[in-house]
Design an enzyme around this catalytic site. Structure first.
Site, PDB file in Angstrom:
ATOM      1  N   ASP A   1       3.875  -1.172  11.244  1.00 39.26           N
ATOM      2  CA  ASP A   1       3.556   0.397  10.817  1.00 39.26           C
ATOM      3  C   ASP A   1       2.790   0.322  12.381  1.00 39.26           C
ATOM      4  O   ASP A   1       2.165   0.216  13.789  1.00 39.26           O
ATOM      5  CB  ASP A   1       2.752  -0.279  10.193  1.00 39.26           C
ATOM      6  CG  ASP A   1       2.296   1.361   9.032  1.00 39.26           C
ATOM      7  OD1 ASP A   1       2.891   1.862   8.470  1.00 39.26           O
ATOM      8  OD2 ASP A   1       1.447   2.387  10.187  1.00 39.26           O
TER       9      ASP A   1
ATOM     10  N   ARG B   1       9.500   2.450  11.767  1.00 39.33           N
ATOM     11  CA  ARG B   1      10.844   2.071  10.868  1.00 39.33           C
ATOM     12  C   ARG B   1      12.276   1.775  11.569  1.00 39.33           C
ATOM     13  O   ARG B   1      12.312   2.248  12.297  1.00 39.33           O
ATOM     14  CB  ARG B   1      10.754   3.517   9.592  1.00 39.33           C
ATOM     15  CG  ARG B   1      10.808   4.615   9.780  1.00 39.33           C
ATOM     16  CD  ARG B   1      10.923   4.825   8.236  1.00 39.33           C
ATOM     17  NE  ARG B   1       9.425   5.297   8.635  1.00 39.33           N
ATOM     18  CZ  ARG B   1       9.435   7.059   7.908  1.00 39.33           C
ATOM     19  NH1 ARG B   1      10.311   7.730   7.416  1.00 39.33           N
ATOM     20  NH2 ARG B   1       7.879   7.047   7.790  1.00 39.33           N
TER      21      ARG B   1
ATOM     22  N   ASP C   1       0.522  -1.054   0.265  1.00 31.12           N
ATOM     23  CA  ASP C   1       0.338   0.345  -0.175  1.00 31.12           C
ATOM     24  C   ASP C   1       0.937   1.643  -0.295  1.00 31.12           C
ATOM     25  O   ASP C   1       0.444   2.517  -0.536  1.00 31.12           O
ATOM     26  CB  ASP C   1      -0.958   0.158   1.354  1.00 31.12           C
ATOM     27  CG  ASP C   1       0.024  -0.100   2.828  1.00 31.12           C
ATOM     28  OD1 ASP C   1       0.791   0.215   2.778  1.00 31.12           O
ATOM     29  OD2 ASP C   1      -0.444  -0.109   3.700  1.00 31.12           O
ATOM     30  N   HIS C   2       2.047   0.970   0.492  1.00 27.83           N
ATOM     31  CA  HIS C   2       2.845   1.987   0.305  1.00 27.83           C
ATOM     32  C   HIS C   2       3.717   2.994  -0.700  1.00 27.83           C
ATOM     33  O   HIS C   2       4.120   4.098  -0.456  1.00 27.83           O
ATOM     34  CB  HIS C   2       4.009   2.027   1.220  1.00 27.83           C
ATOM     35  CG  HIS C   2       3.415   2.715   2.691  1.00 27.83           C
ATOM     36  ND1 HIS C   2       2.279   1.649   3.337  1.00 27.83           N
ATOM     37  CD2 HIS C   2       3.686   3.175   4.322  1.00 27.83           C
ATOM     38  CE1 HIS C   2       2.437   1.807   4.992  1.00 27.83           C
ATOM     39  NE2 HIS C   2       2.792   3.188   4.689  1.00 27.83           N
TER      40      HIS C   2
ATOM     41  N   SER D   1       7.195   6.784  13.365  1.00 30.91           N
ATOM     42  CA  SER D   1       6.548   5.736  12.823  1.00 30.91           C
ATOM     43  C   SER D   1       7.315   4.538  13.493  1.00 30.91           C
ATOM     44  O   SER D   1       8.686   4.960  14.030  1.00 30.91           O
ATOM     45  CB  SER D   1       6.828   5.716  11.090  1.00 30.91           C
ATOM     46  OG  SER D   1       8.500   5.272  10.645  1.00 30.91           O
TER      47      SER D   1
ATOM     48  N   ARG E   1      -1.122  12.593  10.260  1.00 29.40           N
ATOM     49  CA  ARG E   1      -0.335  12.987  10.238  1.00 29.40           C
ATOM     50  C   ARG E   1      -0.178  14.381   9.514  1.00 29.40           C
ATOM     51  O   ARG E   1       0.120  14.403   8.019  1.00 29.40           O
ATOM     52  CB  ARG E   1       1.260  11.732   9.778  1.00 29.40           C
ATOM     53  CG  ARG E   1       1.554  11.167  11.151  1.00 29.40           C
ATOM     54  CD  ARG E   1       2.669  10.147  11.826  1.00 29.40           C
ATOM     55  NE  ARG E   1       2.894   9.738  12.649  1.00 29.40           N
ATOM     56  CZ  ARG E   1       2.687   8.643  12.805  1.00 29.40           C
ATOM     57  NH1 ARG E   1       3.486   7.943  11.563  1.00 29.40           N
ATOM     58  NH2 ARG E   1       2.980   7.902  13.620  1.00 29.40           N
TER      59      ARG E   1
HETATM   60 FE1  SF4 Z   1      -0.408   4.463   4.611  1.00 31.74          FE
HETATM   61 FE2  SF4 Z   1       0.770   4.851   7.112  1.00 31.74          FE
HETATM   62 FE3  SF4 Z   1      -0.741   6.965   6.216  1.00 31.74          FE
HETATM   63 FE4  SF4 Z   1      -2.141   5.450   7.087  1.00 31.74          FE
HETATM   64  S1  SF4 Z   1      -0.973   7.171   8.148  1.00 31.74           S
HETATM   65  S2  SF4 Z   1      -2.314   5.873   5.284  1.00 31.74           S
HETATM   66  S3  SF4 Z   1      -0.597   2.911   7.526  1.00 31.74           S
HETATM   67  S4  SF4 Z   1       1.125   6.036   5.296  1.00 31.74           S
END
Ligand code: SF4
Length: 755
Positions: free
Chosen positions: A160, A646, A95-96, A644, A450
């Site tokens: 995540d 990561r 998805d990223h 995050s 965010r």
């Molecule tokens: Fe994707 Fe992270 Fe944004 Fe959620 S917060 S949509 S998992 S990038």
């Protein structure tokens, strides 16, 4: 999902016994969070009453979820562990790595063209090791997890930060670094400091323009980005049960923005409705058999001050729509006049250029339906949309159903771009500008979580404000940041004054969910014959080599950077274009700390090399020290590494020769990640010692050979003029974590134990 229901039944079969044992040990009724934690102890039935915020405890999570950006490094690490299959049900979600630019079909094809090597790698590793694989376009990890895997009373971890979203379905779901996930995939326990507990009592009822998003925006205002650190936030009260399951997911999702370990809600009718609507009658039936244990005890909720470490009360009937931002998710402003004034004082552009609806936070069917009810009014009332609209549905199931029900068509009639079912602009994967660095100052509103500088589009001048999807839609139509849909009128194409009515929508699709191809690939039963190939010349993927232990003597280490102010994982390992190199440690290390502000010149990516006296980029300077055999130290401010999960933010410094990160305070996940990579993550015993650190400092660790739990380390900082300061550094390493340090990394220790 037959496999899942058996696993869930197994969890439930032990739940009551374990909860009762915990009640006996603690001598008190329990919160939901405690019940779930005690029901998931690695050692089975509880034998100890743990001290919140103190004891490190081993847990046995039920599931693991990984997204494509973090899964690369996690699976590269898992491949090193020498196992045949993952020990715990695991899924990977692509998805990223999908940019939002031209619209879903074209963008998905572009992502397949660009990242096929990575998707193929993830698919083949998943197939080999028994991992469920969700193809690109299947949806955003947390929406897919909520729809398919989350279950009340369960415990999961995910690579995540927004794994916490599954709290909306009554889980304890926690974001971890890839290295933690690898431990659990390899059959090891998962360790966590037993969290503190924050109770949020919700009274009243949401109505009108106020949405679940406003609840968490308010909580963020109250607790700030640090307020939830080390705690599980548990929501309860009549306002909680009155909300939809996906709304609860939104609230839990943004628990990550207050630094909380996770957030959760007790099992209720909304969750049962959601389970049944998403084809999980078996899970709902199983949950109903132990319903009373899947929520906090009545006595706890009646006297919350007695049982939680902190209690907040919010009356939903008095809560109004909020906009949080810019640049931080805890800066709350009420819609309307408050915003007019604040924007004027702070020179925030009042004109809004984009309204983006989506992300794992707000991309459910309910979110899209409520936002579309606002969008429909623009069509009905002859309003011309002032800002551009972008929509990212949360999953193919949501998209397919929303398309069937005419929801997407409403947005399309407003010239909205429907992007792929993926993260897109939420993670900087937004092809908004050719040259984002020199893009103009502007404001955008989005329903994401965010809003750090550059997060959405790479433009440091973009002021991003977080809001509910329905408010995002209203503001995009009005084109003004200070538009208050409760009181303000708009002029339509006929010159008439019109108002927007309150949003309406469906908690769940009236005709049920539907999907043609949900994008899921089940792994083969025996993957032993599958080859995972990594091209040695690849710029995207690189097999790992084990880190060498730092040893018990660190002398002559040089200051690499003293970071000033906010230093998130985005500053340490930037996302956006760098997502490309998530599977290639050496290449991605070229972004190490390039977003951190150097406290000595207030510039980013511009530090002094003590080898040459010259100023240069951080990664280049670090590589020069490494080549010279000199270890380095990073010094930081408060809440270092927030953001995050990561582990690249820890692996890159480790790879480029950083031995220790010494800060005023850490964000939890990042601190653990540093430990996993065999580095020193330390905090100033005396915060003001941060001010003693000078640009040309050299560091000697005086008692590292005595590294033991609970005993601070002593560091000698030698300044350029020869004078010295002694810095006392606290740490939170326990025995096991000190072993990681001694072996060079947690993975080195797993390998050794497997051997
Ligand atoms: Fe994707 Fe992270 Fe944004 Fe959620 S917060 S949509 S998992 S990038």
């Amino acid at each position: 999902m037959a496999f899942d229901i058996e696993m869930i039944k197994a969890v439930y079969s032990k739940f009551e016994e374990r909860v009762n044992a915990a009640k006996k040990l603690t001598g008190k009724p329990l919160t939901l969070a405690e019940k779930i934690l005690y029901a998931h102890l690695w050692d089975g039935t509880p034998e100890t009453a743990f001290q919140r915020g103190k004891d490190y405890v081993d847990f046995a999570p039920d599931r693991i979820a990984c997204q494509d950006a973090t899964a690369q490094m996690a699976l590269l690490q898992f491949m090193q562990a020498g196992k045949k299959k993952v020990a715990v049900p695991t899924t990977v979600h692509c998805d990223h790595l999908i940019q939002a630019k031209l619209g879903a079909d074209k963008d998905l094809q572009a992502a397949l063209n660009n990242s096929n090597e990575v998707f193929n790698f993830l698919e083949s590793v998943s197939n080999k090791y028994g991992i469920g694989f969700w193809k690109p376009g299947a949806g955003i990890i947390h929406q897919v997890v909520l729809e398919n895997y989350a279950f009340p009373g369960g415990m999961m971890i995910g690579t995540d930060s927004h794994t916490v979203n599954a709290g909306g379905l009554g889980m304890v779901a926690i974001g971890v670094g890839g290295a933690d996930a690898v431990d659990v995939m390899a059959g090891m326990p998962w360790e966590l400091k037993f969290p503190k507990l924050i109770g949020v009592k919700l009274t009243g009822k949401l109505s009108g323009w106020t949405a679940p998003k406003d609840v968490i925006l308010k909580v963020a205002e109250i607790l700030t980005v640090k307020g939830g650190t080390g705690a599980i936030v548990e929501y309860f009260g009549p306002g909680a049960t009155g909300m939809s399951c996906t709304g609860k997911g939104t609230i839990c999702n943004m628990g990550a923005e207050i630094g909380a370990t996770t957030s959760t809600f007790g099992y209720d009718d909304s969750m049962e409705r959601y389970l049944r609507a998403t084809d999980r009658n078996d899970v709902a039936d199983a949950a109903n058999t132990i319903k009373e244990h899947l929520t906090g005890d009545a006595e706890v909720y009646a006297n919350p001050e007695q049982y939680f470490d902190q209690v907040i009360e919010i009356n939903l009937s008095e809560l109004g729509p909020l906009l949080n931002g810019p640049f931080t998710p805890d800066l709350s402003t009420a819609v309307g006049k408050d915003m007019t004034e604040k924007a004027k004082t702070n020179e925030w552009p009042l004109q809004v250029e984009w309204g983006l609806i989506g992300s794992c936070t707000n991309s459910s069917y309910e979110d899209l339906s409520r936002a579309s009810s606002v969008a429909q009014q623009a069509l009905d009332k002859g309003l011309k949309t002032k800002a551009e609209f972008g929509i990212n549905p949360g999953s193919e199931q949501v998209r397919y159903t929303a398309e069937r029900d005419g929801i997407l068509e409403v947005f399309e009639k407003l010239d909205a771009t429907i992007f792929t079912n993926a993260c897109g602009p939420c993670i900087g994967q937004w092809g908004r500008y050719e040259d984002p660095k020199n893009a103009p100052k502007n404001s955008i509103v989005h329903s994401f979580n965010r809003n750090f500088a550059k997060r959405a589009d790479g433009n440091p001048n973009t002021h991003a404000f977080v809001a509910s999807p329905e408010l995002t839609a209203a503001i995009a139509i009005a084109g003004r940041l200070d538009f208050n849909p409760l009181t303000d009128t708009l002029i339509n194409e006929n010159g008439e004054e019109v108002m927007l009515d309150e949003p309406t929508g469906w908690e769940l699709p009236p005709k049920g969910f539907e999907v043609d191809d949900n994008g899921y690939l089940e792994p083969v039963a025996d993957g032993s014959g599958i080859d995972v190939v990594v091209d040695p010349n690849s710029e995207r993927l690189e097999l790992l080599t084990p880190f060498v232990p730092l040893g018990d003597t660190i002398k002559g280490a040089k200051l690499l950077i003293k970071a000033f102010g906010k230093c998130t994982t985005d500053h340490i390992s930037m996302a956006g274009p760098w997502l490309r190199y998530r599977g290639h440690l050496d290449n991605i290390s070229n972004n190490m700390l390039i977003g951190a502000v150097n406290a000595f010149n207030m510039k980013t990516n511009f530090v002094k090399s003590q080898l040459t006296g010259e100023y240069d980029a951080v990664p280049k300077t670090a590589r020069a020290y490494k080549a010279a055999g000199i270890k380095t130290i990073v010094v930081g401010d408060h809440n270092y590494g927030e953001g995050s999960s990561r582990e690249h933010a820890a692996m890159e410094p480790r790879h480029l020769g950083v031995a220790a990160v010494l800060v005023k305070s850490f964000a939890r996940i990042h601190e653990t990640n540093l430990k996993k990579q065999g580095m020193l993550g330390l905090t100033f015993a005396n915060e003001s010692d941060y001010d003693l650190i000078q640009e040309d400092d050299t560091f000697n660790f005086l008692d590292l050979h005595e590294f033991t739990p609970g005993k601070p380390l002593t560091i000698e900082a030698v300044h350029a003029d020869g004078s010295k300061d002694i810095i006392v550094a606290n740490h939170t390493y326990n025995e096991g974590q000190i072993e990681w340090f001694k072996e060079g990394s947690a993975l080195n220790l797993i390998k050794k134990q497997n051997a």
